[in-house]
Design a protein around this motif. Structure first.
Motif, PDB file in Angstrom:
ATOM      1  N   GLU A 179       0.780  -1.262  -0.043  1.00  0.00           N
ATOM      2  CA  GLU A 179      -0.096  -0.020  -0.239  1.00  0.00           C
ATOM      3  C   GLU A 179       0.888   1.269  -0.080  1.00  0.00           C
ATOM      4  O   GLU A 179       0.628   2.259   0.657  1.00  0.00           O
ATOM      5  CB  GLU A 179      -1.060  -0.190   1.091  1.00  0.00           C
ATOM      6  N   ARG A 180       1.799   1.208  -0.789  1.00  0.00           N
ATOM      7  CA  ARG A 180       2.626   2.352  -1.189  1.00  0.00           C
ATOM      8  C   ARG A 180       3.506   2.343  -2.470  1.00  0.00           C
ATOM      9  O   ARG A 180       3.739   1.223  -3.044  1.00  0.00           O
ATOM     10  CB  ARG A 180       3.547   2.511  -0.030  1.00  0.00           C
ATOM     11  N   PRO A 181       3.857   3.421  -2.758  1.00  0.00           N
ATOM     12  CA  PRO A 181       4.586   3.668  -4.472  1.00  0.00           C
ATOM     13  C   PRO A 181       5.694   2.643  -4.327  1.00  0.00           C
ATOM     14  O   PRO A 181       6.540   2.730  -3.357  1.00  0.00           O
ATOM     15  CB  PRO A 181       4.605   4.832  -4.757  1.00  0.00           C
ATOM     16  N   VAL A 182       6.134   2.207  -5.239  1.00  0.00           N
ATOM     17  CA  VAL A 182       7.319   1.197  -5.346  1.00  0.00           C
ATOM     18  C   VAL A 182       7.777   1.824  -6.864  1.00  0.00           C
ATOM     19  O   VAL A 182       7.238   1.624  -7.866  1.00  0.00           O
ATOM     20  CB  VAL A 182       6.945  -0.326  -5.487  1.00  0.00           C
ATOM     21  N   PRO A 183       8.988   2.261  -7.165  1.00  0.00           N
ATOM     22  CA  PRO A 183       9.679   2.681  -8.155  1.00  0.00           C
ATOM     23  C   PRO A 183       9.887   1.691  -9.176  1.00  0.00           C
ATOM     24  O   PRO A 183      10.596   0.775  -8.709  1.00  0.00           O
ATOM     25  CB  PRO A 183      10.862   3.481  -7.926  1.00  0.00           C
ATOM     26  N   LEU A 184       9.414   1.916 -10.406  1.00  0.00           N
ATOM     27  CA  LEU A 184       9.490   0.985 -11.344  1.00  0.00           C
ATOM     28  C   LEU A 184      10.968   0.580 -11.826  1.00  0.00           C
ATOM     29  O   LEU A 184      11.547  -0.473 -12.057  1.00  0.00           O
ATOM     30  CB  LEU A 184       8.724   1.225 -12.729  1.00  0.00           C
ATOM     31  N   ASP A 185      11.806   1.657 -11.909  1.00  0.00           N
ATOM     32  CA  ASP A 185      13.350   1.465 -12.320  1.00  0.00           C
ATOM     33  C   ASP A 185      14.166   0.765 -11.155  1.00  0.00           C
ATOM     34  O   ASP A 185      15.029  -0.105 -11.822  1.00  0.00           O
ATOM     35  CB  ASP A 185      14.048   2.690 -12.382  1.00  0.00           C
ATOM     36  N   ALA A 186      13.649   0.576 -10.018  1.00  0.00           N
ATOM     37  CA  ALA A 186      14.108  -0.273  -8.883  1.00  0.00           C
ATOM     38  C   ALA A 186      13.929  -1.657  -9.016  1.00  0.00           C
ATOM     39  O   ALA A 186      14.685  -2.629  -8.837  1.00  0.00           O
ATOM     40  CB  ALA A 186      13.868   0.192  -7.454  1.00  0.00           C
ATOM     41  N   VAL A 187      12.343  -1.833  -9.457  1.00  0.00           N
ATOM     42  CA  VAL A 187      12.057  -3.015  -9.712  1.00  0.00           C
ATOM     43  C   VAL A 187      12.775  -3.696 -10.832  1.00  0.00           C
ATOM     44  O   VAL A 187      13.306  -4.934 -10.539  1.00  0.00           O
ATOM     45  CB  VAL A 187      10.593  -3.091  -9.829  1.00  0.00           C
ATOM     46  N   ARG A 188      12.850  -3.029 -11.929  1.00  0.00           N
ATOM     47  CA  ARG A 188      13.443  -3.484 -13.074  1.00  0.00           C
ATOM     48  C   ARG A 188      14.958  -3.958 -12.791  1.00  0.00           C
ATOM     49  O   ARG A 188      15.434  -5.014 -13.207  1.00  0.00           O
ATOM     50  CB  ARG A 188      13.740  -2.551 -14.000  1.00  0.00           C
ATOM     51  N   HIS A 189      15.689  -3.119 -11.984  1.00  0.00           N
ATOM     52  CA  HIS A 189      17.030  -3.317 -11.355  1.00  0.00           C
ATOM     53  C   HIS A 189      17.088  -4.776 -10.910  1.00  0.00           C
ATOM     54  O   HIS A 189      17.984  -5.483 -11.308  1.00  0.00           O
ATOM     55  CB  HIS A 189      17.408  -2.366 -10.588  1.00  0.00           C
ATOM     56  N   VAL A 190      16.177  -5.081 -10.085  1.00  0.00           N
ATOM     57  CA  VAL A 190      16.402  -6.330  -9.237  1.00  0.00           C
ATOM     58  C   VAL A 190      15.890  -7.475 -10.149  1.00  0.00           C
ATOM     59  O   VAL A 190      16.727  -8.285 -10.050  1.00  0.00           O
ATOM     60  CB  VAL A 190      15.350  -6.317  -7.872  1.00  0.00           C
ATOM     61  N   LEU A 191      14.825  -7.366 -10.799  1.00  0.00           N
ATOM     62  CA  LEU A 191      14.494  -8.390 -11.693  1.00  0.00           C
ATOM     63  C   LEU A 191      15.647  -8.796 -12.789  1.00  0.00           C
ATOM     64  O   LEU A 191      15.682  -9.887 -13.315  1.00  0.00           O
ATOM     65  CB  LEU A 191      13.062  -8.056 -12.645  1.00  0.00           C
ATOM     66  N   ALA A 192      16.306  -7.860 -13.037  1.00  0.00           N
ATOM     67  CA  ALA A 192      17.369  -7.992 -14.053  1.00  0.00           C
ATOM     68  C   ALA A 192      18.494  -8.890 -13.415  1.00  0.00           C
ATOM     69  O   ALA A 192      19.507  -9.262 -14.168  1.00  0.00           O
ATOM     70  CB  ALA A 192      17.763  -6.736 -14.766  1.00  0.00           C
TER      71      ALA A 192
END
Length: 209
Positions: A179-192
């Motif tokens: 229930e809070r914003p999560v930055p997409l670039d950070a998610v991309r970084h980890v998934l990569a």
């Protein structure tokens, strides 16, 4: 209808699946403020030569993905599914779900972690596997799925982040859960598969020390 065979067709190869599950565990443990509320985890020392990716949502649903020398076995349990052992008259696994699991992977289902006290069968409504050297994921070939549900075995619900692995879908999941914003670039970084650094950790969880 979403069932194990449809889900199996959407899964990546074992190496990609392992990397994705590790990334989900890293994201969950980094975004979350309290580890006991994390749903995804990864145990790199589950057993000799074995690793386990686990999901438990705290509402009675869970899955495990066991990586072993013999192959990979995916076991899922949807507690509301009509296919649950608790929903059958004889408290047995739904016919066909695990009947064809190869002998080399069968011991995974016998682990105490995947059985509940008072019932002598695995906690499972959906099972998918892939032996080492195989080129495709397998499921039971003679499962009679009950009518009246778009997701009778819970596979669509349980494995939605394994079949749709896009950063956008993963971000939406964690934003909804925490229930809070999560930055997409950070998610991309980890998934990569990139390692965490202070900037990524701070972006995923601004409150972390």
């Amino acid at each position: 209808m979403s069932t194990a065979p449809e889900i199996a067709a959407l899964l990546p190869d074992p190496a990609q699946l392992r990397a994705h599950l590790r990334a989900l565990a890293v994201l969950d443990s980094t975004i979350g403020d309290d580890q006991q509320f994390c749903t995804y985890s990864f145990d790199a020392a589950w057993g000799p030569g074995e690793e386990a990716a686990l999901m438990e949502n705290g509402s009675g649903d869970d899955f495990s993905v066991l990586f072993t020398p013999a192959g990979v076995l995916i076991r899922g349990f949807d507690h509301e599914s009509e296919m649950s052992p608790y929903g059958t008259d004889d408290e047995q696994v739904w016919p066909g779900v695990i009947d064809e699991v190869p002998a080399a992977l069968r011991p995974v289902l016998d682990e105490p972690a995947f059985r509940d006290e008072g019932i002598d069968v695995p906690r499972v409504t959906v099972c998918i596997w892939r032996e080492t050297g195989d080129t495709a994921w397998r499921t039971g070939s003679a499962i009679g799925f009950p009518d009246g549900s778009e997701d009778p075995d819970g596979s669509g619900y349980l494995f939605h982040l394994l079949t749709d692995r896009s950063p956008e879908t993963v971000r939406a999941h964690f934003e909804d859960y925490y229930e809070r914003p999560v930055p997409l670039d950070a998610v991309r970084h980890v998934l990569a598969g990139h390692p965490l650094n202070p900037a990524i950790v701070g972006a995923l969880n601004p409150g972390v020390l």
